[in-house]
Scaffold this motif. Structure first.
Motif, PDB file in Angstrom:
ATOM      1  N   SER A   1       0.820  -1.215   0.000  1.00 37.73           N
ATOM      2  CA  SER A   1       0.000   0.000   0.000  1.00 37.73           C
ATOM      3  C   SER A   1       0.848   1.258   0.000  1.00 37.73           C
ATOM      4  CB  SER A   1      -0.927   0.001   1.216  1.00 37.73           C
ATOM      5  OG  SER A   1      -0.197   0.267   2.417  1.00 37.73           O
ATOM      6  N   GLN A   2       2.148   1.115   0.332  1.00 37.58           N
ATOM      7  CA  GLN A   2       3.063   2.256   0.338  1.00 37.58           C
ATOM      8  C   GLN A   2       3.838   2.356  -0.977  1.00 37.58           C
ATOM      9  OE1 GLN A   2       3.891   4.216   3.671  1.00 37.58           O
ATOM     10  NE2 GLN A   2       1.765   3.579   3.616  1.00 37.58           N
ATOM     11  N   SER A   3       3.303   1.771  -2.037  1.00 34.41           N
ATOM     12  CA  SER A   3       3.869   1.835  -3.400  1.00 34.41           C
ATOM     13  C   SER A   3       5.145   1.022  -3.557  1.00 34.41           C
ATOM     14  CB  SER A   3       4.145   3.295  -3.815  1.00 34.41           C
ATOM     15  OG  SER A   3       2.957   4.057  -3.767  1.00 34.41           O
ATOM     16  N   LEU A   4       5.357   0.035  -2.703  1.00 32.34           N
ATOM     17  CA  LEU A   4       6.496  -0.849  -2.878  1.00 32.34           C
ATOM     18  C   LEU A   4       6.113  -1.994  -3.803  1.00 32.34           C
ATOM     19  CD1 LEU A   4       8.103  -1.180   0.680  1.00 32.34           C
ATOM     20  CD2 LEU A   4       8.578   0.474  -1.114  1.00 32.34           C
ATOM     21  N   SER A   5       7.069  -2.436  -4.605  1.00 31.05           N
ATOM     22  CA  SER A   5       6.828  -3.585  -5.467  1.00 31.05           C
ATOM     23  C   SER A   5       6.921  -4.863  -4.643  1.00 31.05           C
ATOM     24  CB  SER A   5       7.831  -3.599  -6.620  1.00 31.05           C
ATOM     25  OG  SER A   5       9.155  -3.584  -6.140  1.00 31.05           O
ATOM     26  N   ARG A   6       6.751  -6.009  -5.293  1.00 30.58           N
ATOM     27  CA  ARG A   6       6.620  -7.263  -4.563  1.00 30.58           C
ATOM     28  C   ARG A   6       7.874  -7.606  -3.771  1.00 30.58           C
ATOM     29  NH1 ARG A   6       3.958  -8.706  -9.485  1.00 30.58           N
ATOM     30  NH2 ARG A   6       1.710  -8.981  -9.166  1.00 30.58           N
TER      31      ARG A   6
ATOM     32  N   PRO B   1      20.152  -5.066   7.278  1.00 30.70           N
ATOM     33  CA  PRO B   1      18.936  -4.255   7.424  1.00 30.70           C
ATOM     34  C   PRO B   1      19.216  -2.804   7.767  1.00 30.70           C
ATOM     35  CG  PRO B   1      18.635  -6.373   8.487  1.00 30.70           C
ATOM     36  CD  PRO B   1      20.082  -6.289   8.108  1.00 30.70           C
ATOM     37  N   LEU B   2      20.269  -2.539   8.565  1.00 30.22           N
ATOM     38  CA  LEU B   2      20.613  -1.160   8.885  1.00 30.22           C
ATOM     39  C   LEU B   2      21.011  -0.392   7.634  1.00 30.22           C
ATOM     40  CD1 LEU B   2      21.111   1.068  10.985  1.00 30.22           C
ATOM     41  CD2 LEU B   2      23.436   0.176  11.253  1.00 30.22           C
ATOM     42  N   VAL B   3      21.804  -1.029   6.771  1.00 32.60           N
ATOM     43  CA  VAL B   3      22.178  -0.401   5.503  1.00 32.60           C
ATOM     44  C   VAL B   3      20.932  -0.087   4.683  1.00 32.60           C
ATOM     45  CG1 VAL B   3      23.377  -0.777   3.302  1.00 32.60           C
ATOM     46  CG2 VAL B   3      24.470  -1.444   5.457  1.00 32.60           C
ATOM     47  N   LEU B   4      19.995  -1.027   4.629  1.00 34.93           N
ATOM     48  CA  LEU B   4      18.774  -0.811   3.862  1.00 34.93           C
ATOM     49  C   LEU B   4      17.912   0.288   4.482  1.00 34.93           C
ATOM     50  CD1 LEU B   4      17.789  -4.510   3.062  1.00 34.93           C
ATOM     51  CD2 LEU B   4      18.785  -2.825   1.508  1.00 34.93           C
ATOM     52  N   VAL B   5      17.847   0.324   5.797  1.00 33.88           N
ATOM     53  CA  VAL B   5      17.065   1.366   6.469  1.00 33.88           C
ATOM     54  C   VAL B   5      17.609   2.749   6.132  1.00 33.88           C
ATOM     55  CG1 VAL B   5      16.561   2.376   8.732  1.00 33.88           C
ATOM     56  CG2 VAL B   5      16.199  -0.061   8.350  1.00 33.88           C
ATOM     57  N   LEU B   6      18.907   2.906   6.228  1.00 32.85           N
ATOM     58  CA  LEU B   6      19.506   4.209   5.936  1.00 32.85           C
ATOM     59  C   LEU B   6      19.364   4.569   4.461  1.00 32.85           C
ATOM     60  CD1 LEU B   6      22.695   3.878   8.163  1.00 32.85           C
ATOM     61  CD2 LEU B   6      20.659   5.255   8.608  1.00 32.85           C
ATOM     62  N   ALA B   7      19.479   3.584   3.588  1.00 32.42           N
ATOM     63  CA  ALA B   7      19.276   3.851   2.165  1.00 32.42           C
ATOM     64  C   ALA B   7      17.841   4.277   1.894  1.00 32.42           C
ATOM     65  CB  ALA B   7      19.623   2.599   1.353  1.00 32.42           C
ATOM     66  N   GLY B   8      16.890   3.592   2.495  1.00 29.14           N
ATOM     67  CA  GLY B   8      15.499   3.960   2.281  1.00 29.14           C
ATOM     68  C   GLY B   8      15.155   5.310   2.884  1.00 29.14           C
ATOM     69  N   ALA B   9      15.684   5.604   4.082  1.00 32.24           N
ATOM     70  CA  ALA B   9      15.395   6.876   4.727  1.00 32.24           C
ATOM     71  C   ALA B   9      15.943   8.058   3.927  1.00 32.24           C
ATOM     72  CB  ALA B   9      15.965   6.890   6.142  1.00 32.24           C
ATOM     73  N   TRP B  10      17.004   7.827   3.204  1.00 30.67           N
ATOM     74  CA  TRP B  10      17.645   8.925   2.464  1.00 30.67           C
ATOM     75  C   TRP B  10      17.120   9.054   1.030  1.00 30.67           C
ATOM     76  CZ3 TRP B  10      20.424  12.755   4.338  1.00 30.67           C
ATOM     77  CH2 TRP B  10      21.129  13.573   3.445  1.00 30.67           C
ATOM     78  N   HIS B  11      16.755   7.939   0.419  1.00 30.10           N
ATOM     79  CA  HIS B  11      16.510   7.963  -1.021  1.00 30.10           C
ATOM     80  C   HIS B  11      15.112   7.579  -1.469  1.00 30.10           C
ATOM     81  CE1 HIS B  11      20.656   8.776  -2.206  1.00 30.10           C
ATOM     82  NE2 HIS B  11      21.056   7.878  -1.330  1.00 30.10           N
ATOM     83  N   PHE B  12      14.254   7.033  -0.611  1.00 32.86           N
ATOM     84  CA  PHE B  12      12.948   6.617  -1.107  1.00 32.86           C
ATOM     85  C   PHE B  12      12.172   7.835  -1.573  1.00 32.86           C
ATOM     86  CE2 PHE B  12       8.501   5.088  -0.297  1.00 32.86           C
ATOM     87  CZ  PHE B  12       8.499   4.143  -1.316  1.00 32.86           C
ATOM     88  N   ARG B  13      11.488   7.695  -2.695  1.00 32.69           N
ATOM     89  CA  ARG B  13      10.891   8.858  -3.363  1.00 32.69           C
ATOM     90  C   ARG B  13       9.701   9.448  -2.603  1.00 32.69           C
ATOM     91  NH1 ARG B  13       6.343   7.257  -6.162  1.00 32.69           N
ATOM     92  NH2 ARG B  13       6.048   5.010  -6.407  1.00 32.69           N
ATOM     93  N   ARG B  14       8.949   8.634  -1.851  1.00 34.51           N
ATOM     94  CA  ARG B  14       7.779   9.148  -1.135  1.00 34.51           C
ATOM     95  C   ARG B  14       8.244   9.684   0.222  1.00 34.51           C
ATOM     96  NH1 ARG B  14       2.813   5.438  -0.579  1.00 34.51           N
ATOM     97  NH2 ARG B  14       2.054   7.422   0.242  1.00 34.51           N
ATOM     98  N   ARG B  15       8.580  10.963   0.246  1.00 35.29           N
ATOM     99  CA  ARG B  15       9.184  11.544   1.440  1.00 35.29           C
ATOM    100  C   ARG B  15       8.199  11.584   2.616  1.00 35.29           C
ATOM    101  NH1 ARG B  15      13.579  10.133   1.224  1.00 35.29           N
ATOM    102  NH2 ARG B  15      14.028  11.473   3.011  1.00 35.29           N
TER     103      ARG B  15
ATOM    104  N   ALA C   1       5.941   9.311   3.408  1.00 35.37           N
ATOM    105  CA  ALA C   1       5.949   7.989   4.034  1.00 35.37           C
ATOM    106  C   ALA C   1       7.240   7.777   4.815  1.00 35.37           C
ATOM    107  CB  ALA C   1       5.790   6.909   2.964  1.00 35.37           C
ATOM    108  N   VAL C   2       8.362   8.228   4.242  1.00 36.31           N
ATOM    109  CA  VAL C   2       9.647   8.084   4.926  1.00 36.31           C
ATOM    110  C   VAL C   2       9.626   8.836   6.253  1.00 36.31           C
ATOM    111  CG1 VAL C   2      12.091   8.719   4.826  1.00 36.31           C
ATOM    112  CG2 VAL C   2      11.000   7.651   2.858  1.00 36.31           C
ATOM    113  N   GLN C   3       9.142  10.067   6.226  1.00 39.26           N
ATOM    114  CA  GLN C   3       9.109  10.868   7.446  1.00 39.26           C
ATOM    115  C   GLN C   3       8.230  10.215   8.513  1.00 39.26           C
ATOM    116  OE1 GLN C   3       7.791  14.679   6.073  1.00 39.26           O
ATOM    117  NE2 GLN C   3       9.651  15.062   4.878  1.00 39.26           N
ATOM    118  N   ALA C   4       7.103   9.643   8.093  1.00 42.76           N
ATOM    119  CA  ALA C   4       6.200   9.020   9.066  1.00 42.76           C
ATOM    120  C   ALA C   4       6.861   7.816   9.731  1.00 42.76           C
ATOM    121  CB  ALA C   4       4.902   8.598   8.368  1.00 42.76           C
TER     122      ALA C   4
END
Length: 791
Positions: free
Chosen positions: A139-144, A316-330, A332-335
């Motif tokens: 629902s947050q626009s992520l693919s499968r 997972p920490l690497v992925l969290v930081l990558a998502g927090a910095w680069h995911f396009r839906r800001r 959702a990231v902020q929430a």
């Protein structure tokens, strides 16, 4: 074939998290009848006295015997009992907020009961929660694939698995509804769906996780209403959610409210008390490696492992930081960043202002301790952000997402190491950092993410393959940690025959009797397995007046009591209390005051010497005495036990019998046909008082030969019936939980109204479209329609 492949592509992301869960619990899969517990070593809990720590966890100490007793009653009588006859001389089940009687999934465990049923039910909840995370991520626009990684990282979260391994099953059950609740909050029908999910979370038997979730949802809806300038509609919507939730929960809440004035007041912690179990700065050493400070049995930090585990994992920490910095839906990231940070800071207790502010201003916060349980929500936020990171890696726009995430994670590790060398931190923190660096799983994860960064540098077009590889690496890393954590033990380790039980059964007498034992040495599950009834269960839910009796025995079987009241804990008082409680044997593995009871057996079991002492003059479970000795009501009544012969009189606040002729001491036949139905038979030749060594509580009623009689209270907390006539007495006592009938009625009406409202909301537009499609054609036959049409 193409159709089959298309369905397979849609199905496999749903199967990833169940497969990972079964892998983590592989030992249980191989031995499906085992218990999820370390059967060899006790867990380290520095907030508990050392002699109170024993092999096992909350499953074997609390939840297994609790649900086993209910399952046995359901199998024997076909209904859920309202009374627990086993603990503290008997106490209500209905009205105990942690009983979990009305949680529908646990009914399945009772129906097909086995000792491992609760463990498998918890696995099902982990899969259920993982499916919720997957749906929420979609629902947050992520693919499968990113959604699948989010779901697997939630069900393999170190904190969630640590709580599972400690046997905190209701906590995990409640937490599994959080992702579905967040999903429902974004839907059109949230006024109807959110209350049902919140109610199920409370009905699990542990409301703390749902309470924290409710606070988050209130803040979320408040921010949403302010942004949309819909304060009044938002307040109405929030009120409706609360009212519907309370209506569904009436069967739980109403008996609980009516019971409160009769039970020991629940622990109301101050801010200092509530923060006893919390996350500390030392736990930052666990950030990328869960076992950096040791495991449950060799934990080197403060408090214990399962309540203070602050860990994400390196990948997972690497992925969290990558998502927090680069995911396009800001937005959702902020929430999700806000959720993860604030709930993480709250878990630190009094170290940061978040806990102090909420504890001071939030209603209901003082009902709970262990602030670190907010980490259930932190784990959800971390899982969602990790999915954002995988999505960013496979997107053309953010080709540097992985490298930046790796760099930020590396910088964080450098800062932690520098803090360990510069700041005056405990040596165990530095030891945790060194343990992390030497952990082969961390090294493999670090090397794998470094190689992935190089791969992205030289093959930027392989972004989808790279996202797949990094997601698999994160899943494998957390699965390895989880598999190493989750141990199992045969059920016989905690339920099988033992020399203590065999010795008691060899010396048992006719009739019902109880035993008194030190819980860490001889637990409730083992006593229940061989049909022994303990007066002291490992549970804090106690009846207020009856607790005055049990308090006198704490120095013998529990923690030492304050020295300022030494007269309360004299051996003669303790012996008098146990005689009236129908205690025939005491079991202890340490020195106790001399009660003058002869030794029945002794020996060594499980590495500890033990002694079984037998009551030389046990009172029956039910008996008749000639008179009542009038005393003022209050806790001091217990101290009068020494001066009053229990075979001659019962201590009461009134004396309803006026006849001079009295029945001498006469044992009665006691039969407990059901948990909440007791039958007593006795023949008398004169009036007397029938004393039943079970706890007095409102809700109990009695008949004598079919005629109603009043149940009085004597010996501070026990049931007494005045037998005014001589003859053959057949006393039948039944328990009807106060407030249960009304609570059931409100819940049933609320569920019907909720279902009807949801049905109308969901099918309303469809019904209108169907009605329009089925409308009868106008052929000019119906009166009045033709003229109207022509006009």
């Amino acid at each position: 074939m193409s159709l089959l492949l298309r369905h397979a592509r849609r199905l496999w992301p749903w199967l990833l998290s169940p497969a990972v869960t079964l892998l983590i619990f592989g030992r249980l899969v191989v031995a499906p009848g085992a218990l999820i517990v370390d059967g060899q070593r006790p867990g380290v809990d520095r907030a508990t006295p050392p002699d109170a720590v024993a092999v096992g966890n909350d499953l074997t100490r609390l939840f297994l015997p609790h649900h086993a007793r209910i399952a046995e009653a359901v199998a024997a009588h076909g209904r859920i009992p309202g009374w627990d006859p086993a603990g503290f001389g008997g106490r209500p089940l209905v009205g105990n907020p942690q009983a979990g009687l009305w949680y529908p999934p646990v009914w399945l465990a009772w129906r097909w009961w086995s000792p491992s049923a609760l463990g498998w039910l918890t696995l099902a909840h982990l899969v259920w929660g993982a499916c919720g995370v997957y749906t929420l991520a979609r629902s947050q626009s992520l693919s499968r694939w990113p959604s699948a990684i989010s779901s697997t990282l939630w069900c393999s979260s170190p904190y969630v698995l640590a709580q599972t391994f400690e046997g905190h099953y209701p906590h995990v059950w409640a937490a599994s509804f959080a992702p579905w609740t967040f999903l429902a909050m974004g839907g059109r029908f949230r006024v109807w769906t959110v209350p049902a999910l919140l109610a199920l979370g409370v009905l699990t038997g542990h409301a703390q996780e749902t309470y924290y979730l409710g606070l988050v949802l209130v803040v979320w809806m408040g921010v949403e209403a302010v942004r949309a300038k819909r304060l009044i509609p938002g307040a109405i919507e929030l009120s409706l959610i609360g009212l519907i939730s309370l209506g569904i929960l009436a069967v739980e809440i109403l008996p609980d409210l009516l019971m409160r004035k009769y039970v020991v007041a629940p622990f109301r912690p101050t801010a200092v008390d509530a923060a006893r179990y919390h996350v500390g700065a030392i736990n930052l050493a666990q950030l990328v490696s869960p076992p950096s400070l040791g495991g449950p049995a060799d934990y080197r930090g403060a408090d214990n492992y399962w309540e203070s585990l602050l860990s994400i994992g390196w990948t997972p920490l690497v992925l969290v930081l990558a998502g927090a910095w680069h995911f396009r839906r800001r937005g959702a990231v902020q929430a999700w960043v806000t959720l993860a940070l604030l709930t993480g800071l709250f878990a630190f207790g009094r170290y940061y202002v978040v806990f102090d502010v909420l504890f001071a201003v939030t209603p209901g916060m003082t009902s709970f301790r262990v602030p670190s349980r907010s980490l259930f929500l932190t784990s959800l936020g971390v899982a969602m952000l990790a999915g954002f990171g995988v999505q960013a890696i496979q997107t053309d726009r953010y080709q540097y997402a992985l490298r930046n995430g790796f760099a930020f994670a590396g910088l964080l590790m450098v800062l932690l190491m520098a803090a360990g060398w510069i700041l005056p931190v405990p040596d165990v923190f530095l030891g945790g950092i060194r343990t992390t660096m030497s952990d082969s799983r961390f090294r493999l994860a670090f090397t794998g993410t470094a190689l992935a960064c190089l791969w992205q540098r030289f093959r930027p077009g392989d972004r989808r393959v790279l996202a797949l590889a990094v997601g698999l690496l994160a899943t494998a890393e957390m699965a390895c940690y989880g598999f190493a954590l989750i141990q199992v033990a045969p059920a016989a380790r905690f339920l099988g025959p033992d020399p203590v039980g065999r010795a008691i059964l060899a010396h048992r007498t006719e009739g019902a009797f109880r035993i008194r034992a030190r819980d860490p040495f001889y637990g409730d599950a083992r006593a229940f397995a061989i049909g022994l009834e303990k007066t002291n269960l490992n549970d804090s839910f106690q009846i207020r007046r009856a607790a005055d009796l049990y308090e006198r025995l704490y120095p013998m079987f529990g923690s030492p009591m304050p020295d300022r009241y030494p007269e309360r804990f004299r051996p003669e008082v303790q012996g008098a209390v146990m005689r009236r409680m129908n205690v025939a044997f005491t079991i202890t593995d340490r020195d106790t005051p001399d009660l003058g009871w002869p030794e029945a057996a002794s020996g060594e079991w499980d590495g500890r010497p033990y002694t079984i002492r037998r009551n030389p003059e046990p009172l029956p479970r039910a008996y008749v005495v000639p008179r009542a000795e009038i005393v003022a009501d209050g806790p001091a009544v217990v101290d009068r036990f020494v001066d009053c012969d229990p075979r001659s009189a019962v201590l009461m606040t009134e004396n309803p019998l006026r006849s001079e002729a009295r029945q001498p001491f006469t044992p009665a036949s006691y039969t407990s046909l059901q948990a909440d139905r007791v039958e007593v038979r006795v023949v008398t030749k004169a009036p007397g008082y029938l004393v039943v060594a079970d706890t007095w509580m409102p809700g109990w009623s009695a008949t004598d030969g079919g005629a109603a009689v009043e149940i009085l209270r004597g010996n501070r907390a026990q049931r007494v019936i005045a037998l005014e006539r001589p003859g053959d007495h057949r006393i039948v006592m039944t328990y009807t939980p106060p407030g249960l009938a009304m609570g059931k009625a409100i819940t049933i009406c609320s569920v019907i109204a909720w279902a009807a409202g949801l049905l109308v909301m969901v099918l309303g537009p469809k019904l209108r479209s169907v009605q329009a499609g089925l409308r009868m054609p106008d052929w000019g036959i119906l009166p009045g329609r033709t003229g109207a049409r022509n006009r």
